[in-house]
Design an enzyme around this catalytic site. Sequence first.
Site, short mmCIF file in Angstrom:
data_model
loop_
_atom_site.label_atom_id
_atom_site.label_comp_id
_atom_site.label_asym_id
_atom_site.label_seq_id
_atom_site.Cartn_x
_atom_site.Cartn_y
_atom_site.Cartn_z
N SER A 241 0.83 -1.21 0.00
CA SER A 241 0.00 0.00 0.00
C SER A 241 0.86 1.26 0.00
O SER A 241 0.55 2.24 -0.69
CB SER A 241 -0.97 0.01 1.18
OG SER A 241 -0.31 -0.24 2.39
N HIS A 271 -2.02 -8.90 1.83
CA HIS A 271 -1.74 -7.63 2.55
C HIS A 271 -2.93 -7.33 3.48
O HIS A 271 -3.27 -8.17 4.32
CB HIS A 271 -1.48 -6.55 1.50
CG HIS A 271 -0.91 -5.26 2.01
ND1 HIS A 271 -0.33 -5.12 3.24
CD2 HIS A 271 -0.84 -4.01 1.43
CE1 HIS A 271 0.07 -3.86 3.40
NE2 HIS A 271 -0.23 -3.17 2.32
N HIS A 318 5.49 -12.91 7.38
CA HIS A 318 5.71 -11.51 6.98
C HIS A 318 6.90 -11.43 6.03
O HIS A 318 7.84 -12.22 6.14
CB HIS A 318 5.97 -10.61 8.20
CG HIS A 318 5.74 -9.17 7.90
ND1 HIS A 318 6.72 -8.36 7.40
CD2 HIS A 318 4.61 -8.41 7.97
CE1 HIS A 318 6.22 -7.15 7.21
NE2 HIS A 318 4.95 -7.15 7.53
N ARG A 327 2.77 -5.21 16.60
CA ARG A 327 1.38 -4.73 16.43
C ARG A 327 0.40 -5.82 16.90
O ARG A 327 -0.70 -5.51 17.35
CB ARG A 327 1.12 -4.36 14.97
CG ARG A 327 2.04 -3.25 14.45
CD ARG A 327 1.87 -3.02 12.96
NE ARG A 327 2.16 -4.22 12.19
CZ ARG A 327 1.98 -4.33 10.87
NH1 ARG A 327 1.49 -3.31 10.18
NH2 ARG A 327 2.28 -5.45 10.24
N ASP A 373 -2.62 -8.75 11.52
CA ASP A 373 -3.97 -9.17 11.13
C ASP A 373 -4.48 -10.39 11.90
O ASP A 373 -5.67 -10.70 11.84
CB ASP A 373 -3.99 -9.49 9.63
CG ASP A 373 -3.58 -8.29 8.79
OD1 ASP A 373 -4.07 -7.19 9.08
OD2 ASP A 373 -2.76 -8.46 7.87
N1 CMX Z 1 0.98 -19.91 5.51
C1 CMX Z 1 1.40 -20.79 4.58
N2 CMX Z 1 2.47 -20.60 3.80
C2 CMX Z 1 3.16 -19.46 3.98
C3 CMX Z 1 2.81 -18.51 4.96
C4 CMX Z 1 1.66 -18.77 5.73
N3 CMX Z 1 1.22 -17.90 6.64
N4 CMX Z 1 3.70 -17.50 4.92
C5 CMX Z 1 4.58 -17.78 3.93
N5 CMX Z 1 4.24 -18.96 3.36
C6 CMX Z 1 4.88 -19.62 2.23
C7 CMX Z 1 4.87 -18.72 1.02
O1 CMX Z 1 3.60 -18.78 0.36
C8 CMX Z 1 6.02 -19.28 0.21
O2 CMX Z 1 5.58 -20.47 -0.39
P1 CMX Z 1 6.14 -20.94 -1.83
O3 CMX Z 1 7.61 -21.02 -1.69
O4 CMX Z 1 5.45 -22.22 -2.05
O5 CMX Z 1 5.72 -19.86 -2.78
C9 CMX Z 1 7.03 -19.65 1.32
O6 CMX Z 1 6.26 -19.82 2.51
C10 CMX Z 1 8.09 -18.58 1.56
O7 CMX Z 1 7.42 -17.35 1.82
P2 CMX Z 1 8.12 -16.26 2.75
O8 CMX Z 1 9.37 -15.82 2.07
O9 CMX Z 1 8.21 -16.74 4.14
O10 CMX Z 1 7.02 -15.12 2.75
P3 CMX Z 1 6.78 -13.96 1.66
O11 CMX Z 1 7.68 -12.83 1.99
O12 CMX Z 1 6.81 -14.48 0.28
O13 CMX Z 1 5.27 -13.55 1.98
C11 CMX Z 1 3.42 -12.99 3.33
C12 CMX Z 1 4.92 -12.82 3.13
C13 CMX Z 1 2.94 -12.08 4.44
C14 CMX Z 1 2.70 -12.61 2.03
C15 CMX Z 1 3.14 -14.47 3.69
O14 CMX Z 1 3.76 -14.77 4.92
C16 CMX Z 1 1.66 -14.81 3.75
O15 CMX Z 1 1.09 -15.12 2.69
N6 CMX Z 1 1.04 -14.76 4.96
C17 CMX Z 1 -0.39 -14.98 5.09
C18 CMX Z 1 -1.16 -13.76 4.61
C19 CMX Z 1 -1.03 -12.61 5.60
O16 CMX Z 1 -1.21 -12.76 6.80
N7 CMX Z 1 -0.74 -11.41 5.08
C20 CMX Z 1 -0.71 -10.19 5.90
C21 CMX Z 1 0.69 -9.60 6.08
C22 CMX Z 1 0.65 -8.35 6.90
C23 CMX Z 1 -0.04 -7.24 6.14
O17 CMX Z 1 0.47 -6.78 5.12
O18 CMX Z 1 -1.14 -6.83 6.54
#
Ligand code: CMX
Length: 446
Positions: A241, A271, A318, A327, A373
């Site tokens: 964002s 996000h 994250h 947070r 979240d």
């Molecule tokens: N559940 C399952 N798998 C997850 C995960 C979770 N909570 N968090 C990361 N992973 C997976 C990724 O999808 C990725 O999988 P692939 O290699 O198969 O593609 C792997 O673990 C590595 O990811 P990462 O490097 O640890 O995380 P990223 O930096 O790529 O992504 C985030 C970060 C937040 C998008 C991810 O942790 C996620 O999808 N979390 C759940 C959604 C969420 O809570 N988002 C809110 C974030 C805060 C905000 O912005 O408000």
Amino acid sequence: MEYIKNRFYEKATKDLAEFQRIRKEYGDVVLGQVTIDQVLSGMKGIPALLTETSKLDANEGIRFRGYSLPELQQKLPKMDPDGEPLPEGLFYLMMVGEIPDKEDVINISKDWATRAHVPQHVFDVIDALPKNSRPMTQFSTAILSMAYDSVFQKAYRAGINKKFYWDFMYEDVMTLIARLPRIAAYIYRRIYHNGHHIEPNPNLDWAGNLAHMMGHDSVEVKRLLRLYMVIHADHEGGNVSAHATHLVGSALSNAAYSFAAGMVGLAGPLHGFANQEVMSWIEEMIEQIGTDEPSDSQIANYIEQTLIQGRVVPGYGHAVLRITDPRFTVQQVFAEKYIKNDKLINTVNAIYRVAPPILEGTGKIKNPWPNVDAISGALLNHYGITESSFYTVLFGVSRSLGVLSSLVFDRFYGLPIERPSSFPLSWFAEKAKAAEDAKKKAEANK
Ligand code: CMX
């Protein structure tokens, strides 16, 4: 010039001189090397942006102008001594770099109250959308429609000198922030309360007025929303964002265009939409298990199923953080202080016990800990704001404070249009081949 604008101008003018000196004299200093993995994993960790308002540390969490969230809870002015800090104070801190006093905060509250009138066309635009359009669709469309009376846009068309851009951007930013609670509340009442709208109370603070216009006028909800608006306000510049707002603003798009872009990004499930996903995911779990007091092992099973299905566990992980998000902790402490025996909050706490080792056990998730979240919806739900499909709008109202104050800095420093380079896969393949050849050569020379 009004008070806060004047304070910003004084402080930022000194910083502008520093910005120009560094750019001119040290522009060729190398900041680090970029790996193929960094580019292919979403530019993680590449120093790429100038953001003054806040800084995120992977092992500590967010600091706003050097202050952690617990420090801000102590230091920022409050409505009453036992309450939570006012978001107006955080806005002042981000803009000016100093902790405000109560008078500064009252000044901002009053300033926003005088700017809070929303033009009729914005309500007409919202009302033209189907009532069941997603709240974030209604919110971002309403924001976009406010480009109509952008003073920055008018001044630009009139040929204003670029050194004054920031001044007009400041005006647009202040007006936009001031209007958002009314717009958010309007969407809320339209969707969930049959369009029975509640007029603003100009004597209330920004977050308190939001609670009032949503129809949740209690001291408790106002206290929670003040905290909510502070903790979601900013998370340095690289998140979707913030970065989207900054990127679109770099084309000299007005504040409404830029912020609407940021909000469309916030609406994504990885996000800001994650705060809604958490609620649906827990609801599904409760339905599937058949109890609203699931045991740790039932929760563990459900998490494992989620992972097997190739889905993410919302509220966990994250892109930068490598610890429990402060947070999250701040909200957990709030719940401990004010809320007793809430089954949903108990479940959130149980997930916090159970999820991290399972996520860690996958061996690929870099951060197994909860983010903001994972708990925010449970608190809102406790106080009767049960319409979880609205939660990302609340995140968006708060996020305006950080990303829009950054937009003023962008125009003050005269940051140019953002334009990184992109390459086809063959370019990366060439780089990989060159690295492989160099490795073979080094081995042959051993
Ligand atoms: N559940 C399952 N798998 C997850 C995960 C979770 N909570 N968090 C990361 N992973 C997976 C990724 O999808 C990725 O999988 P692939 O290699 O198969 O593609 C792997 O673990 C590595 O990811 P990462 O490097 O640890 O995380 P990223 O930096 O790529 O992504 C985030 C970060 C937040 C998008 C991810 O942790 C996620 O999808 N979390 C759940 C959604 C969420 O809570 N988002 C809110 C974030 C805060 C905000 O912005 O408000």
